[in-house]
Structures are given as structure tokens and as C-alpha cells.
Design an enzyme around this catalytic site. Sequence first.
Site: not given
Length: 187
Positions: A112, A75
Site C-alpha cells: 500500500e 509482525r
Amino acid sequence: MSVVAPEVRDEVERALTACVVDVADYPKPGVMFKDITPMLADHDAFTAVVTALASAGRDEDGNVIVDKVVGMEARGFILAAPVALALGAGFVPVRKAGKLPRETHAVSYALEYGEATLEIHQDAVEPGERVLLVDDVLATGGTVAATRELVESCGGTVHAVSVLLELTFLPGRETNPGLTVTSLGTV
């Protein structure tokens, strides 16, 4: 850094509130994914976001102070390419391993919710060039740190990072000490 006009700030706030959709448990349980595709489909919102992200590549007088804009897969590409155009700078993609066709530098790091390896073409950033990193979300800071290492392996200098959203409950800024971070919104 250049100052963002109040009307642009207002439109960015509207874009983040109205055009970013939360998707629970994606890509895995426990993750709240921020879907930016409605913002991308809204011309005014997208324009304001690109303008605001690009401000991190300008000085207080509005002069461009970076040579390249680096976008991280995937993105980050969507946001970084128009930021590069807005700044009159070159765009450099940082890709997942095996996606670039020529000689690359590579860095592996923790996400993460997993692990990844990123690559940059060895000649993508010239020695001495100043670079703006652009991504959608700053979370743990691993992607930014890995990308900074890639830029530096080419001989470039990371001037700043500009992101759409920052997850303040994760250590993104702390993972990247000494790096100026501009975030358009926080979670």
C-alpha cells in the site's frame, strides 16, 4: 472453521479497542499505523488473539486441519509462531529478500506504500500440505497474494488467511478471490 468461545471474542474485542494504538504518519505521511505492541504486552489480550487467530486452522469440531502456519515478515512472525504452537503445526517464516540462508522461491509485489520482495525456503512447505497464513493487517492484499504464490510454488495449498485487522477501505479480499479470510477486527 472452529467457533471462538464468547469469552475469547470478548477479550479480543477488548484487546483491539484498548491495546492497539494508532500512530499517525508512520512509516510515511498519510499512513495510520496500528501499533500492536501494547496488545502483545498484555498476556490475556495476546492469548485471546492467538486463540482466535488459530480458529481459522480448525474445523467446526475443533480438529486441526492445517499442517503449517506461515507468518509474513515482520509482525506476522509474532502472531503466527504462537498460532502454530496452539495448533500443533509447524511454523514457516516468509522473509524479505536476502534474509533466508538457503535456496528460496521469491515473489515481488506492490504494498500500500511501496514495493517488496518476499522469499520462502524451497523446502519449507511439502507438496500437499495445507497452510494457514497469519499476518497482522490485511490491506491491499499484495502480501497475502505473494505469500500464497510462494506456498503454491512449494506445492502446498493455502487453506485460509487469519489476520488481526482488516483495512476494509482497501481491496485485500478482492485481491485474493476464493480465499477464506478471518479478521478479528476491521478498520
